[in-house]
Design an enzyme around this catalytic site. Sequence first.
Site, mmCIF file in Angstrom:
data_model
loop_
_atom_site.group_PDB
_atom_site.id
_atom_site.type_symbol
_atom_site.label_atom_id
_atom_site.label_comp_id
_atom_site.label_asym_id
_atom_site.label_seq_id
_atom_site.Cartn_x
_atom_site.Cartn_y
_atom_site.Cartn_z
ATOM 1 N N CYS A 115 0.813 -1.315 -0.033
ATOM 2 C CA CYS A 115 0.041 0.052 0.173
ATOM 3 C C CYS A 115 0.787 1.443 0.015
ATOM 4 C CB CYS A 115 -0.922 0.076 1.153
ATOM 5 S SG CYS A 115 -2.060 -1.297 1.091
ATOM 6 N N HIS A 263 -3.661 7.047 1.198
ATOM 7 C CA HIS A 263 -3.839 5.922 0.682
ATOM 8 C C HIS A 263 -5.247 5.282 1.244
ATOM 9 C CE1 HIS A 263 -3.899 1.624 -0.009
ATOM 10 N NE2 HIS A 263 -3.796 1.256 1.206
ATOM 11 N N ASN A 293 -9.858 -0.897 -1.513
ATOM 12 C CA ASN A 293 -8.581 -0.590 -1.641
ATOM 13 C C ASN A 293 -7.717 -1.307 -2.857
ATOM 14 O OD1 ASN A 293 -5.746 -0.808 -0.749
ATOM 15 N ND2 ASN A 293 -6.300 -1.359 1.394
HETATM 16 C C1 LIG Z 1 -10.919 -5.418 8.336
HETATM 17 C C2 LIG Z 1 -11.868 -4.582 9.096
HETATM 18 C C3 LIG Z 1 -12.863 -3.793 8.147
HETATM 19 C C4 LIG Z 1 -12.760 -5.264 9.594
HETATM 20 O O1 LIG Z 1 -13.257 -4.800 10.799
HETATM 21 P P1 LIG Z 1 -13.455 -4.899 12.294
HETATM 22 O O2 LIG Z 1 -14.397 -4.300 13.082
HETATM 23 O O3 LIG Z 1 -12.055 -5.115 12.896
HETATM 24 O O4 LIG Z 1 -13.987 -6.659 12.203
HETATM 25 P P2 LIG Z 1 -13.386 -7.986 12.913
HETATM 26 O O5 LIG Z 1 -12.531 -8.548 12.024
HETATM 27 O O6 LIG Z 1 -13.402 -7.805 14.496
HETATM 28 O O7 LIG Z 1 -15.020 -8.919 12.534
HETATM 29 C C5 LIG Z 1 -16.056 -8.629 13.274
HETATM 30 C C6 LIG Z 1 -16.871 -9.671 12.991
HETATM 31 O O8 LIG Z 1 -17.533 -9.393 11.560
HETATM 32 C C7 LIG Z 1 -17.143 -10.584 10.766
HETATM 33 N N1 LIG Z 1 -16.761 -10.195 9.518
HETATM 34 C C8 LIG Z 1 -15.513 -10.000 9.110
HETATM 35 N N2 LIG Z 1 -15.673 -9.743 7.709
HETATM 36 C C9 LIG Z 1 -16.975 -9.887 7.450
HETATM 37 C C10 LIG Z 1 -17.629 -9.464 6.165
HETATM 38 N N3 LIG Z 1 -17.095 -9.251 4.941
HETATM 39 N N4 LIG Z 1 -19.013 -9.435 6.251
HETATM 40 C C11 LIG Z 1 -19.782 -9.733 7.342
HETATM 41 N N5 LIG Z 1 -19.038 -10.170 8.454
HETATM 42 C C12 LIG Z 1 -17.743 -9.976 8.689
HETATM 43 C C13 LIG Z 1 -16.128 -11.153 11.454
HETATM 44 O O9 LIG Z 1 -16.098 -12.733 11.377
HETATM 45 C C14 LIG Z 1 -16.496 -11.108 12.975
HETATM 46 O O10 LIG Z 1 -17.589 -11.946 13.377
HETATM 47 P P3 LIG Z 1 -17.639 -12.444 14.952
HETATM 48 O O11 LIG Z 1 -17.608 -11.193 15.923
HETATM 49 O O12 LIG Z 1 -18.826 -13.210 14.777
HETATM 50 O O13 LIG Z 1 -16.312 -13.122 15.292
HETATM 51 C C15 LIG Z 1 -11.176 -3.604 9.969
HETATM 52 O O14 LIG Z 1 -10.409 -4.151 11.034
HETATM 53 C C16 LIG Z 1 -10.159 -2.622 9.201
HETATM 54 O O15 LIG Z 1 -10.514 -1.703 8.148
HETATM 55 N N6 LIG Z 1 -8.748 -2.927 9.189
HETATM 56 C C17 LIG Z 1 -7.886 -2.207 8.484
HETATM 57 C C18 LIG Z 1 -7.766 -2.876 7.157
HETATM 58 C C19 LIG Z 1 -6.775 -1.904 6.223
HETATM 59 O O16 LIG Z 1 -6.974 -0.923 6.352
HETATM 60 N N7 LIG Z 1 -6.177 -2.913 5.427
HETATM 61 C C20 LIG Z 1 -5.431 -2.248 4.651
HETATM 62 C C21 LIG Z 1 -4.297 -1.547 5.063
HETATM 63 S S1 LIG Z 1 -3.102 -1.068 3.938
#
Ligand SMILES: CC(C)(COP(=O)(O)OP(=O)(O)OC[C@H]1O[C@@H](n2cnc3c(N)ncnc32)[C@H](O)[C@@H]1OP(=O)(O)O)[C@@H](O)C(=O)NCCC(=O)NCCS
Length: 336
Positions: A115, A263, A293
Amino acid sequence: MYNSRIAGLGYYVPENVVTNDDLSKIMDTSDEWIQERTGIKERRHVVNGDGDTTTSMGVKAAKIAIERSGISKDDIDFIVFATLSPDYYFPGPGVLVQRDLGIKTVGAIDVRNQCSGFVYGLSVADQFIKTGMYKNVLVIGSELHSSGLDMTTRGRSVSVIFGDGAGAAVLSREEDTTKGILSTHLHSEGQHAEELSLTAPGMGTRWVTDIIDDNNPDDTSYYPYMNGQFVFKNAVVRFSEVIMEGLQTNQLEVSDIDMLIPHQANLRISQFIQKKFGLSNDQVFNNIMKYGNTTAASIPIALTEAWEEGKIKEGDTVVLAAFGSGFTWGSAIIKW
Ligand SMILES: CC(C)(COP(=O)(O)OP(=O)(O)OC[C@H]1O[C@@H](n2cnc3c(N)ncnc32)[C@H](O)[C@@H]1OP(=O)(O)O)[C@@H](O)C(=O)NCCC(=O)NCCS
């Protein structure tokens, strides 16, 4: 000593739009979940067989950037290509661009900084121009994610986020050192390398022969892995630090920022930064809603769109900032 300036910008995204509802038909997810957590409404995916590759998308973006820069492809002295999704394991796409654009036998380098790839690539190009070695450098960020994502419920926390596309910039020599790219700032913290990674096949970890021999449908090592919350927490800290580092280096204040192009990792990350710095909606550009992204392509696509929409004018202070796998992060301070 010279500066470099962005002389031309271009982007290309595949036509095929994949909405959150489309994804919810193939995995257990929903438009509501995706929008609430990431801000993404839709992304572009290359259709298998359509012929688009990381290189070909980069070439399409580059053609526009070259045309807008007013130079000819024959004036390009060097190519920098940033991607995590190359057409081939080797050679990298830089040389494929040299071939496909019919550029003479100039050097071509591939940047592997995910990224942060475009900011790293811009910095590499800037150094070559600053020292006087090259006059015009083509910098491309391009990604074809969709062919390598786990498009089942198992991979949903990663696969809903990423999209395909490419952006490009022509950097040209600028004699006025108060203009153009004023400084770039690059960092890494390899301690967290595996927190956002694709570890197989790797020559030292999961050998290709092991993967084939195992034939294990539960093997997810060749899909990207992301510790989402850990990435989020690090991203907001590093984005802030590296923006401040860039501003302080140039004796600028947050209020001097005319346009921040972060980004496009997650709309919530951009909004956190915007709020922390007290920036208005006009000072921060986001397009993750449309493209997801796109990793190394995200900043050049956003920069091009912001410029096309007239949101960047001569004399503006433009700040680019990125964070991603590695972890790596970086910023660029530009006087447009
Ligand atoms: C990835 C991201 C959106 C996930 O959001 P989050 O709030 O952290 O969610 P979690 O991973 O804790 O998951 C919460 C729940 O949603 C569920 N879940 C994950 N992806 C899902 C999806 N696409 N649809 C529905 N539910 C989903 C998980 O299984 C989890 O369920 P559970 O509570 O029953 O275990 C978030 O962590 C994020 O944006 N992180 C940064 C990512 C990023 O910027 N990456 C690129 C960097 S360059």
